[in-house]
Design a protein around this motif. Structure first.
Motif, short mmCIF file in Angstrom:
data_model
loop_
_atom_site.label_atom_id
_atom_site.label_comp_id
_atom_site.label_asym_id
_atom_site.label_seq_id
_atom_site.Cartn_x
_atom_site.Cartn_y
_atom_site.Cartn_z
N GLU A 189 18.80 -73.18 37.48
CA GLU A 189 17.87 -73.25 38.61
C GLU A 189 16.64 -74.11 38.29
O GLU A 189 16.05 -74.71 39.19
N ASP A 190 16.29 -74.18 36.99
CA ASP A 190 15.12 -74.98 36.61
C ASP A 190 15.31 -76.46 36.91
O ASP A 190 14.33 -77.21 37.02
N LEU A 191 16.56 -76.90 37.04
CA LEU A 191 16.82 -78.32 37.30
C LEU A 191 16.29 -78.76 38.67
O LEU A 191 16.06 -79.95 38.90
N THR A 192 16.11 -77.81 39.58
CA THR A 192 15.67 -78.17 40.93
C THR A 192 14.16 -78.18 41.08
O THR A 192 13.65 -78.51 42.16
N ARG A 193 13.43 -77.86 40.02
CA ARG A 193 11.98 -77.86 40.11
C ARG A 193 11.43 -79.26 40.35
O ARG A 193 11.96 -80.25 39.81
N GLU A 194 10.37 -79.36 41.12
CA GLU A 194 9.80 -80.66 41.47
C GLU A 194 9.18 -81.37 40.26
O GLU A 194 9.06 -82.60 40.26
N ASP A 195 8.79 -80.62 39.24
CA ASP A 195 8.16 -81.23 38.07
C ASP A 195 9.17 -81.58 36.98
O ASP A 195 8.78 -81.97 35.87
N VAL A 196 10.46 -81.45 37.27
CA VAL A 196 11.51 -81.69 36.27
C VAL A 196 12.36 -82.89 36.69
O VAL A 196 12.83 -82.98 37.82
N THR A 197 12.54 -83.82 35.76
CA THR A 197 13.41 -84.99 35.98
C THR A 197 14.64 -84.85 35.09
O THR A 197 14.53 -84.65 33.88
N PHE A 198 15.80 -84.98 35.70
CA PHE A 198 17.08 -84.79 35.03
C PHE A 198 17.74 -86.14 34.79
O PHE A 198 17.48 -87.12 35.50
N ILE A 199 18.61 -86.21 33.77
CA ILE A 199 19.47 -87.38 33.57
C ILE A 199 20.90 -86.89 33.38
O ILE A 199 21.13 -85.94 32.62
N ASN A 200 21.84 -87.49 34.08
CA ASN A 200 23.19 -86.95 34.23
C ASN A 200 24.21 -87.70 33.37
O ASN A 200 23.98 -88.84 32.97
N ARG A 201 25.34 -87.06 33.12
CA ARG A 201 26.50 -87.73 32.56
C ARG A 201 27.32 -88.35 33.67
O ARG A 201 27.21 -88.00 34.84
N GLU A 202 28.22 -89.28 33.30
CA GLU A 202 29.02 -89.97 34.31
C GLU A 202 30.09 -89.05 34.88
O GLU A 202 30.50 -88.07 34.24
N LYS A 203 30.53 -89.36 36.10
CA LYS A 203 31.59 -88.58 36.73
C LYS A 203 32.85 -88.65 35.88
O LYS A 203 33.21 -89.71 35.38
N GLY A 204 33.53 -87.52 35.76
CA GLY A 204 34.77 -87.48 34.98
C GLY A 204 34.59 -86.96 33.57
O GLY A 204 35.57 -86.59 32.92
N SER A 205 33.35 -86.93 33.09
CA SER A 205 33.13 -86.38 31.75
C SER A 205 33.15 -84.86 31.82
O SER A 205 32.83 -84.26 32.85
N GLY A 206 33.51 -84.21 30.72
CA GLY A 206 33.56 -82.76 30.70
C GLY A 206 32.21 -82.13 30.95
O GLY A 206 32.09 -81.07 31.59
N THR A 207 31.15 -82.78 30.47
CA THR A 207 29.79 -82.26 30.68
C THR A 207 29.43 -82.31 32.16
O THR A 207 28.82 -81.36 32.69
N ARG A 208 29.79 -83.39 32.84
CA ARG A 208 29.50 -83.51 34.28
C ARG A 208 30.29 -82.46 35.06
O ARG A 208 29.78 -81.86 36.02
N VAL A 209 31.54 -82.21 34.67
CA VAL A 209 32.34 -81.20 35.35
C VAL A 209 31.70 -79.83 35.19
O VAL A 209 31.62 -79.04 36.16
N LEU A 210 31.21 -79.50 33.99
CA LEU A 210 30.55 -78.22 33.76
C LEU A 210 29.32 -78.08 34.67
O LEU A 210 29.13 -77.04 35.32
N LEU A 211 28.50 -79.11 34.73
CA LEU A 211 27.32 -79.07 35.59
C LEU A 211 27.70 -78.86 37.05
O LEU A 211 27.17 -77.96 37.72
#
Length: 319
Positions: A189-211
């Protein structure tokens, strides 16, 4: 004139033969080839010279003989292995450093072979296996509905193909945050905070699927995550971006966080990292070598020496 070099696949297309036949011609010295890094290349002029030689050997018959030899090898495993030509290399898809350890052990094994590493994510790896562009694919794909890793995806992405899954190791997935976790980030839930900037993995990676599975199950709107659309192709690239201050948080495995200064790790979920192999390849000597290596104490000791791997099931055939 600029020289043109071709891959074995491109040579096979030009000569209208299979890739295995190209490797056999290279192995016998009939078609000159060279390596660029770990990749095999053949100059176009050498292909033209080969064609001009007017060899009497009918390539179609030669290819048929290779196929018959391979068929005899699999159907009659008691036949001496020396009668069957072995390819000059195999392709392993995946990104974890333990695959580097595996390829090194494989090259020195009595039935070993050179392995070409294709550093891609889990989905592309399975697709490469399905299209027969790879021999093994390492994956970590979590299914949120069943809480099972890998098996549900393999069943759907390899239709009609019998396969085996061999366990490599368990790893911890989590958040990369700046040293000291100044933004106090601990959960999804912390990922949706306005003061937090996220950086993602590419589509198809196992990490992206988990997210994406976690966001779906927790009913979190990904459009609320600042930076969700910004992607990097590896754990190391994500951790480095966080260390440089380009993002407040990213996702990856624990080992990489220890390789990048200025990054702390927030553990979230233990994941299963596993190797997928076509069952029809199981009797090939180099595939047997892979299994023997994974089940050896030497391989497990080396992984344990690297740290942060749970090797209690390493080498176990899952399905």
């Amino acid at each position: 004139m600029e020289e043109i070099s071709l891959t074995p696949e491109e040579v096979a297309a030009r000569l209208k033969i299979t890739k295995n036949t190209v490797y056999e011609l290279i192995k016998r010295g009939e078609l000159p080839a060279y390596r660029v890094g770990r990749k095999i290349r053949v100059d176009l002029k050498d292909i033209e010279n080969y064609k001009r030689q007017g060899k009497k050997t009918d390539l179609a018959e030669e290819e048929k003989s290779l196929d018959l030899a391979n068929e005899a090898r699999y159907l009659q495993p008691t036949e001496p292995i020396v009668k069957v030509a072995q390819p000059t290399g195999i392709v392993i898809c995946g990104q974890d450093v333990l695959l580097d350890v595996l390829t090194r052990h494989l090259e020195y094994h009595r039935n070993g072979i050179h392995a070409f590493r294709h550093s891609i994510g889990s989905f592309p790896g399975l697709l490469a296996l399905y299209h027969e562009k790879a021999d093994l694919a390492a994956i970590h794909l979590w299914d949120g509905d069943t809480n099972v890793y890998n098996i549900p995806y393999v069943r759907h992405m390899l239709p009609g193909i019998k396969y085996i899954i061999i366990h490599l190791a368990c790893r911890m997935q989590g958040f990369y945050v700046a040293k000291g976790n100044p933004k106090n980030i601990h959960n999804w839930e912390d990922l949706t905070r306005e003061d937090v900037t996220f950086i993602n993995r590419e589509k198809g990676s196992g990490t992206r699927v988990l997210l994406d599975e976690k966001l779906r199950i927790l009913d979190i709107d990904r459009r609320l995550i600042r930076g969700y659309e910004v992607e990097e192709p590896s754990h190391l690239a994500i951790a480095s971006a966080v260390a440089r201050g380009e993002a407040d948080v990213g996702m990856g495995n624990e080992k990489v966080s220890m390789q990048v200064r200025g990054v702390d790790f927030i553990p979230l979920q233990k994941e299963r990292y596993e190797l997928v192999i076509r069952k029809e390849d199981l009797r090939k000597p180099y595939i047997q070598a892979v299994i023997e290596i994974l089940q050896s104490q030497e391989f497990k000791k080396e992984l344990n020496g690297l740290g942060d791997y749970d090797t209690s099931e390493t080498g176990r055939i899952m399905t």
